[in-house]
Motif scaffolding. Sequence first.
Motif, PDB file in Angstrom:
ATOM      1  N   LEU A 292      17.026   0.847  -2.897  1.00 53.82           N
ATOM      2  CA  LEU A 292      16.040   1.301  -3.494  1.00 53.82           C
ATOM      3  C   LEU A 292      14.662   0.930  -3.176  1.00 53.82           C
ATOM      4  CD1 LEU A 292      17.486   2.041  -7.253  1.00 53.82           C
ATOM      5  CD2 LEU A 292      16.657   3.915  -5.420  1.00 53.82           C
ATOM      6  N   ALA A 293      14.581  -0.571  -3.160  1.00 50.62           N
ATOM      7  CA  ALA A 293      13.306  -1.138  -2.999  1.00 50.62           C
ATOM      8  C   ALA A 293      12.762  -0.815  -1.417  1.00 50.62           C
ATOM      9  CB  ALA A 293      13.477  -2.558  -3.098  1.00 50.62           C
ATOM     10  N   VAL A 294      13.701  -0.798  -0.671  1.00 54.18           N
ATOM     11  CA  VAL A 294      13.338  -0.340   0.524  1.00 54.18           C
ATOM     12  C   VAL A 294      12.812   1.220   0.650  1.00 54.18           C
ATOM     13  CG1 VAL A 294      14.279  -0.102   3.166  1.00 54.18           C
ATOM     14  CG2 VAL A 294      15.006  -1.915   1.630  1.00 54.18           C
ATOM     15  N   ASP A 295      13.630   1.948   0.041  1.00 49.86           N
ATOM     16  CA  ASP A 295      13.322   3.499   0.104  1.00 49.86           C
ATOM     17  C   ASP A 295      11.966   3.659  -0.490  1.00 49.86           C
ATOM     18  OD1 ASP A 295      15.640   3.792   1.670  1.00 49.86           O
ATOM     19  OD2 ASP A 295      16.884   4.416  -0.035  1.00 49.86           O
ATOM     20  N   SER A 296      11.803   3.285  -1.626  1.00 44.91           N
ATOM     21  CA  SER A 296      10.474   3.530  -2.321  1.00 44.91           C
ATOM     22  C   SER A 296       9.670   2.471  -2.475  1.00 44.91           C
ATOM     23  CB  SER A 296      11.143   3.876  -3.969  1.00 44.91           C
ATOM     24  OG  SER A 296      11.702   2.829  -4.481  1.00 44.91           O
ATOM     25  N   GLY A 297       9.786   1.491  -2.170  1.00 43.11           N
ATOM     26  CA  GLY A 297       8.831   0.434  -2.215  1.00 43.11           C
ATOM     27  C   GLY A 297       8.935  -0.858  -3.478  1.00 43.11           C
ATOM     28  N   LYS A 298       9.900  -0.200  -4.289  1.00 40.57           N
ATOM     29  CA  LYS A 298      10.016  -0.859  -5.468  1.00 40.57           C
ATOM     30  C   LYS A 298      11.223  -0.764  -6.286  1.00 40.57           C
ATOM     31  CE  LYS A 298       7.539  -1.265 -10.015  1.00 40.57           C
ATOM     32  NZ  LYS A 298       6.520  -0.606 -10.985  1.00 40.57           N
ATOM     33  N   ALA A 299      11.741  -1.859  -6.485  1.00 40.16           N
ATOM     34  CA  ALA A 299      13.224  -2.237  -7.140  1.00 40.16           C
ATOM     35  C   ALA A 299      13.177  -1.989  -8.478  1.00 40.16           C
ATOM     36  CB  ALA A 299      13.772  -3.508  -6.942  1.00 40.16           C
ATOM     37  N   LEU A 300      14.089  -1.418  -9.266  1.00 41.99           N
ATOM     38  CA  LEU A 300      13.971  -1.066 -10.639  1.00 41.99           C
ATOM     39  C   LEU A 300      14.333  -2.468 -11.467  1.00 41.99           C
ATOM     40  CD1 LEU A 300      16.575   1.746 -10.770  1.00 41.99           C
ATOM     41  CD2 LEU A 300      13.877   1.898 -11.350  1.00 41.99           C
ATOM     42  N   PRO A 301      13.539  -2.703 -12.560  1.00 42.43           N
ATOM     43  CA  PRO A 301      13.625  -3.662 -13.373  1.00 42.43           C
ATOM     44  C   PRO A 301      15.064  -3.730 -13.931  1.00 42.43           C
ATOM     45  CG  PRO A 301      12.196  -2.303 -14.529  1.00 42.43           C
ATOM     46  CD  PRO A 301      12.528  -1.691 -13.075  1.00 42.43           C
ATOM     47  N   ALA A 302      15.634  -4.873 -14.469  1.00 45.96           N
ATOM     48  CA  ALA A 302      16.799  -5.027 -15.018  1.00 45.96           C
ATOM     49  C   ALA A 302      17.084  -4.219 -16.431  1.00 45.96           C
ATOM     50  CB  ALA A 302      17.271  -6.571 -15.449  1.00 45.96           C
ATOM     51  N   ASP A 303      15.983  -3.983 -17.164  1.00 44.23           N
ATOM     52  CA  ASP A 303      16.040  -3.415 -18.355  1.00 44.23           C
ATOM     53  C   ASP A 303      16.212  -1.774 -18.183  1.00 44.23           C
ATOM     54  OD1 ASP A 303      13.449  -2.936 -17.581  1.00 44.23           O
ATOM     55  OD2 ASP A 303      12.705  -3.013 -19.563  1.00 44.23           O
ATOM     56  N   VAL A 304      15.971  -1.199 -16.939  1.00 47.21           N
ATOM     57  CA  VAL A 304      15.967   0.072 -16.545  1.00 47.21           C
ATOM     58  C   VAL A 304      17.453   0.306 -15.507  1.00 47.21           C
ATOM     59  CG1 VAL A 304      15.149   1.967 -15.201  1.00 47.21           C
ATOM     60  CG2 VAL A 304      13.595   0.538 -16.548  1.00 47.21           C
ATOM     61  N   LEU A 305      17.678  -0.633 -14.873  1.00 45.08           N
ATOM     62  CA  LEU A 305      18.762  -0.644 -13.893  1.00 45.08           C
ATOM     63  C   LEU A 305      20.077  -0.864 -14.601  1.00 45.08           C
ATOM     64  CD1 LEU A 305      19.787  -0.249 -10.945  1.00 45.08           C
ATOM     65  CD2 LEU A 305      19.510  -2.914 -10.883  1.00 45.08           C
ATOM     66  N   ASP A 306      20.283  -1.807 -15.403  1.00 41.09           N
ATOM     67  CA  ASP A 306      21.508  -2.172 -16.051  1.00 41.09           C
ATOM     68  C   ASP A 306      22.060  -1.028 -16.837  1.00 41.09           C
ATOM     69  OD1 ASP A 306      21.531  -4.603 -14.824  1.00 41.09           O
ATOM     70  OD2 ASP A 306      20.748  -5.610 -16.617  1.00 41.09           O
ATOM     71  N   PRO A 307      21.194  -0.079 -17.786  1.00 39.91           N
ATOM     72  CA  PRO A 307      21.727   0.829 -18.709  1.00 39.91           C
ATOM     73  C   PRO A 307      22.144   2.055 -17.602  1.00 39.91           C
ATOM     74  CG  PRO A 307      19.626   0.354 -19.228  1.00 39.91           C
ATOM     75  CD  PRO A 307      19.936  -0.838 -18.223  1.00 39.91           C
ATOM     76  N   ALA A 308      21.190   2.349 -16.837  1.00 40.39           N
ATOM     77  CA  ALA A 308      21.316   3.363 -15.876  1.00 40.39           C
ATOM     78  C   ALA A 308      22.710   3.315 -14.905  1.00 40.39           C
ATOM     79  CB  ALA A 308      20.070   3.470 -15.086  1.00 40.39           C
ATOM     80  N   TRP A 309      22.933   2.129 -14.650  1.00 44.41           N
ATOM     81  CA  TRP A 309      24.088   1.962 -13.938  1.00 44.41           C
ATOM     82  C   TRP A 309      25.287   2.115 -14.690  1.00 44.41           C
ATOM     83  CZ3 TRP A 309      24.415   1.596  -8.634  1.00 44.41           C
ATOM     84  CH2 TRP A 309      25.476   1.048  -8.227  1.00 44.41           C
ATOM     85  N   LYS A 310      25.286   1.379 -15.836  1.00 44.26           N
ATOM     86  CA  LYS A 310      26.528   1.676 -16.779  1.00 44.26           C
ATOM     87  C   LYS A 310      26.886   3.023 -17.052  1.00 44.26           C
ATOM     88  CE  LYS A 310      26.182  -2.723 -18.676  1.00 44.26           C
ATOM     89  NZ  LYS A 310      25.865  -3.489 -20.044  1.00 44.26           N
ATOM     90  N   SER A 311      26.020   3.980 -17.020  1.00 43.56           N
ATOM     91  CA  SER A 311      26.254   5.404 -17.548  1.00 43.56           C
ATOM     92  C   SER A 311      26.658   6.361 -16.372  1.00 43.56           C
ATOM     93  CB  SER A 311      24.747   5.924 -18.049  1.00 43.56           C
ATOM     94  OG  SER A 311      23.942   6.230 -17.103  1.00 43.56           O
ATOM     95  N   ILE A 312      26.886   5.864 -15.194  1.00 40.70           N
ATOM     96  CA  ILE A 312      27.153   6.515 -13.994  1.00 40.70           C
ATOM     97  C   ILE A 312      28.668   6.292 -13.693  1.00 40.70           C
ATOM     98  CG2 ILE A 312      26.848   7.171 -11.604  1.00 40.70           C
ATOM     99  CD1 ILE A 312      23.774   6.413 -12.263  1.00 40.70           C
TER     100      ILE A 312
END
Length: 381
Positions: A303-323
């Motif tokens: 994601l950081a490569v594709d968009s120039g910015k990685a997601l912070p942990a407080d966003v990535l962690d719950p997002a990942w768990k819900s998929i």
Amino acid sequence: MPASLPPSRRRAGGGAPAPLRRGLAALVVLPLLALAACGYGSKAENDSSDQKIAAGAQKTDGLDSVKIGYFGNVTHATALVGHQKGFFQKALGATEAKYQIFNAGPSEIEALNSGSIDIGWIGPSPAINGYTKSDGKSLRIIGGSASGGVKLVVNPKKITSLKDVKGKKIATPQLGNTQDVAFLNWIAEQGWKVDPQSGKGDVSVVRTDNKVTPDAYRSGSIDGAWVPEPTASKLVAEGAKVLLDESTLWPDKKFVITNIIVSQKFLKEHPKAVEAVLRASVETNKWINAHPDEAKAAANKQLAVDSGKALPADVLDPAWKSITITDDPLAATLDTEARHAVKAGLLKQPKLDGIYDLTLLNKVLKAEGEPTVSDAGLGVK
């Protein structure tokens, strides 16, 4: 995604309504029906992934390259991880895996139709609309990728219960997109009335690009949003609360959020290349489910490569768990989503027979000793 999460490859349809009846005349999608899904990225450039062509590798189907499209979005985790860890390149041998990142469904469908990409990861609404608008000639759905990852998140100071949604301003990504249809269907099930085109009624449906939805929430111009990840978790990081997880509305808490599509021309001319990509997808999904933390890191790196910015942990962690990552396209739920769009007045009755061709996926699954998956009666004959 929790480490205990098993691969999800069960047959589609458990409890879902039966497929659309055959023999219906294919009708045109309403012009205002949007095809967009919900991405964050841009065109991929040279990156730091593990993509390498092994010495002595042979070309697949004699091709110099296979062009793969996906969104810079955690719901496209299979593509992100498969790219970052080199699974697609390994499966294709000396045929180069080339990537293009999209922000919206219409542009990916256009790229598929023009030959700019051969295979793509995309949401159900763009797949349905692309197939319908071409009279069933443009694409096939050849596999699944992800389920879930969609939530109704709200301002807890304004909304404390589901009944409080009435009279409020709720964002969806775009008119007629997958989440917009789901929200309109949910509104109808509450007995409330909303004009599907204007979004005006008992609830104000505000069509807002996912990239600006957090700003709209901060400014108070919306009271909540029915959105996919990571937008939902971005809003939670801004103080919003999850009021409803869409997965709770579906049988077995599973519904398609991301499919794999291919142009019919490419499938006919290069089945070995398509099989190689599907083999890599199955391998990637198995690796993701076996190594959830490493997979999450790999997805975020891409994601950081594709968009120039990685997601912070407080966003990535719950997002990942819900998929939930799955090879199963959950075909019965796509059929249900299409009927929801018809019910909402955003889609004329489509003819979806033949939208799936799971022949190569089931061949790969059998070879891996995994159960095959169902097309819910909507496969090629």
